[in-house]
Scaffold this active site. Sequence first.
Site, PDB file in Angstrom:
ATOM      1  CG  ASN A 110      -1.924  -1.159   1.158  1.00 34.99           C
ATOM      2  OD1 ASN A 110      -1.995  -1.848   0.135  1.00 34.99           O
ATOM      3  ND2 ASN A 110      -2.669  -1.385   2.230  1.00 34.99           N
ATOM      4  CG  HIS A 156     -21.280  36.167 -29.588  1.00 33.04           C
ATOM      5  ND1 HIS A 156     -22.133  35.662 -28.642  1.00 33.04           N
ATOM      6  CD2 HIS A 156     -20.850  37.362 -29.104  1.00 33.04           C
ATOM      7  CE1 HIS A 156     -22.232  36.528 -27.622  1.00 33.04           C
ATOM      8  NE2 HIS A 156     -21.451  37.545 -27.887  1.00 33.04           N
ATOM      9  CB  SER A 277     -10.997  11.785 -48.376  1.00 30.53           C
ATOM     10  OG  SER A 277     -12.029  10.964 -48.896  1.00 30.53           O
ATOM     11  CE  LYS A 283     -12.462  17.024 -47.173  1.00 22.99           C
ATOM     12  NZ  LYS A 283     -13.491  16.272 -46.450  1.00 22.99           N
ATOM     13  CG  ASN A 285     -10.007  15.684 -44.268  1.00 27.27           C
ATOM     14  OD1 ASN A 285     -10.588  16.594 -44.875  1.00 27.27           O
ATOM     15  ND2 ASN A 285     -10.225  14.405 -44.526  1.00 27.27           N
ATOM     16  CD  GLU A 290     -10.812  16.791 -38.301  1.00 29.10           C
ATOM     17  OE1 GLU A 290     -11.748  15.973 -38.335  1.00 29.10           O
ATOM     18  OE2 GLU A 290     -10.156  17.107 -39.312  1.00 29.10           O
ATOM     19  CE1 TYR A 317      -4.405   0.105  -3.175  1.00 32.41           C
ATOM     20  CE2 TYR A 317      -5.309  -1.957  -2.347  1.00 32.41           C
ATOM     21  CZ  TYR A 317      -4.835  -1.197  -3.395  1.00 32.41           C
ATOM     22  OH  TYR A 317      -4.804  -1.709  -4.657  1.00 32.41           O
TER      23      TYR A 317
HETATM   24  N1  ARG Z   1      -1.733  -3.664  -7.541  1.00 32.98           N
HETATM   25  C1  ARG Z   1      -2.164  -2.865  -6.423  1.00 32.98           C
HETATM   26  C2  ARG Z   1      -2.580  -1.502  -6.921  1.00 32.98           C
HETATM   27  O1  ARG Z   1      -2.217  -1.192  -7.968  1.00 32.98           O
HETATM   28  C3  ARG Z   1      -1.053  -2.700  -5.448  1.00 32.98           C
HETATM   29  C4  ARG Z   1      -1.493  -2.486  -4.065  1.00 32.98           C
HETATM   30  C5  ARG Z   1      -2.118  -3.693  -3.559  1.00 32.98           C
HETATM   31  N2  ARG Z   1      -2.357  -3.682  -2.152  1.00 32.98           N
HETATM   32  C6  ARG Z   1      -3.170  -4.582  -1.585  1.00 32.98           C
HETATM   33  N3  ARG Z   1      -3.345  -4.474  -0.337  1.00 32.98           N
HETATM   34  N4  ARG Z   1      -3.783  -5.496  -2.276  1.00 32.98           N
HETATM   35  O2  ARG Z   1      -3.277  -0.760  -6.261  1.00 32.98           O
END
Ligand code: ARG
Length: 457
Positions: A110, A156, A277, A283, A285, A290, A317
């Site tokens: 995490n 405008h 085109s 054409k 373009n 775009e 997380y």
């Molecule tokens: N692959 C996970 C992500 O991208 C990584 C973190 C995962 N953590 C866990 N507690 N499963 O978020």
Amino acid sequence: MKKLWGGRFQSETSNIMEDFNSSIGFDWKLYHYDIEGSKAHVKMLAETGIISREEAGLIIGGLEAIEADIDQGLVEFTSKHEDIHMNIEALLIEKIGQVGKKIHTARSRNDQVALDLKLYARQSVDKLSGLLKEWIDILVNMAEENIDTIMPGYTHLQRAQPISLAHFLMAHVEMARRDLLRLESWKSIHNTMPLGSGALAGTSFPIDRHMTAKDLGFEMPSMNSLDGVSDRDFVIDLLGACSVGMMHLSRLCEELIIWSSQEFAFVEMDDAYSTGSSMMPQKKNPDACELIRGKTGRVYGDLLTVLSMMKALPLAYNKDMQEDKEALFDGVETWTKALMVAKPMMKTLKVKKDNMLRATRQGFLNATDLADYLVKKGLTFRDSHRLVGEIVFDCIEKGIGLEDISLDDYKAYCDLIGEDIFDNIAIEACVESRQSLGGPSRDQVVNHIEFVRGWNV
Ligand code: ARG
């Protein structure tokens, strides 16, 4: 294959779940940042005595060898190991054996993923800033060449008042400068380092978060471990900057598309940035423009993806957050490519100055100047506005412009009008007379160009 987290599991993950759960298909792009973060983590573990220096040396050597292998395309990642973090950990254990199993001490995926993504974002901000500086240079140089290129200014999308092409281009320079400042402010807001937040509640190991923060070039460690792993503001802010930047490009592109039409014929795109085109042989373009216009919506989608994903998400997380990566990569890559195409496209753009000037001759672009002239002669602005409106109406009936009216006819409208009227309503004079700060007159535009050339973020 036993998962790295498989201890408490009795049976295998289903294939469909494995496929659904895995992020390696896109988060492999983080490998460099993952290894950078792991090296800083392992160095700190050794410095604090949590692992030995020899162990740290082996792990770092292994990580560097893995990075070189990935760089050379020698590594095949597997969704069995879910994501880039566990793929690299598994590769490390394969490469250096038992000691590799120590890398994840005092760390969670995490805080690891929060760090990796922030490192990616920071690097992207630097690259985008460099591109924006080049973009500004191109626009400023083009403006300098077009200080005397007179064209209609619109409101405008109706002809309004004459300006110069330089004045128009410098408006886009201001947008790009704000884009750059937005990226600069991103760097100061998001200068905190999440590693060491653990899964959510830090760690009981005596880690040194100041050390890793410094090593990784952050101002300081994040101050709350829950927030450290929960925070994706840095993703949202960067996608916000990408969205605004794309919006700016889309506004320029829209005008270039209109200007390329036969009806306007103000510019012609170089062949290199146009396409033809399959059916209509004549054409040509303006596809580059775009596409930038179209991809702007896609980048807004990326921003909305992450905003919606984060809405009401409990701390800390949640696996929802895995969805942040594809959106961030896509937003950053799309803005990057759009700038990379816009730069040479603008540089090679052919400006049809005569057509721009000719377009200022019709549509009474000097009507405001006639009204201002009358005010300077003593009428109130409101009376003058009304009278000029009536004069314009008569001219439309007769199919003539304000400069085609004879002095006698002018005097019949208002005897305050004198011979000097014609100098005052000449289109070039209308541009030149707008000396107010930021206006389109030569001096003002030159002043702006000099200001931007001397400007440094
Ligand atoms: N692959 C996970 C992500 O991208 C990584 C973190 C995962 N953590 C866990 N507690 N499963 O978020």
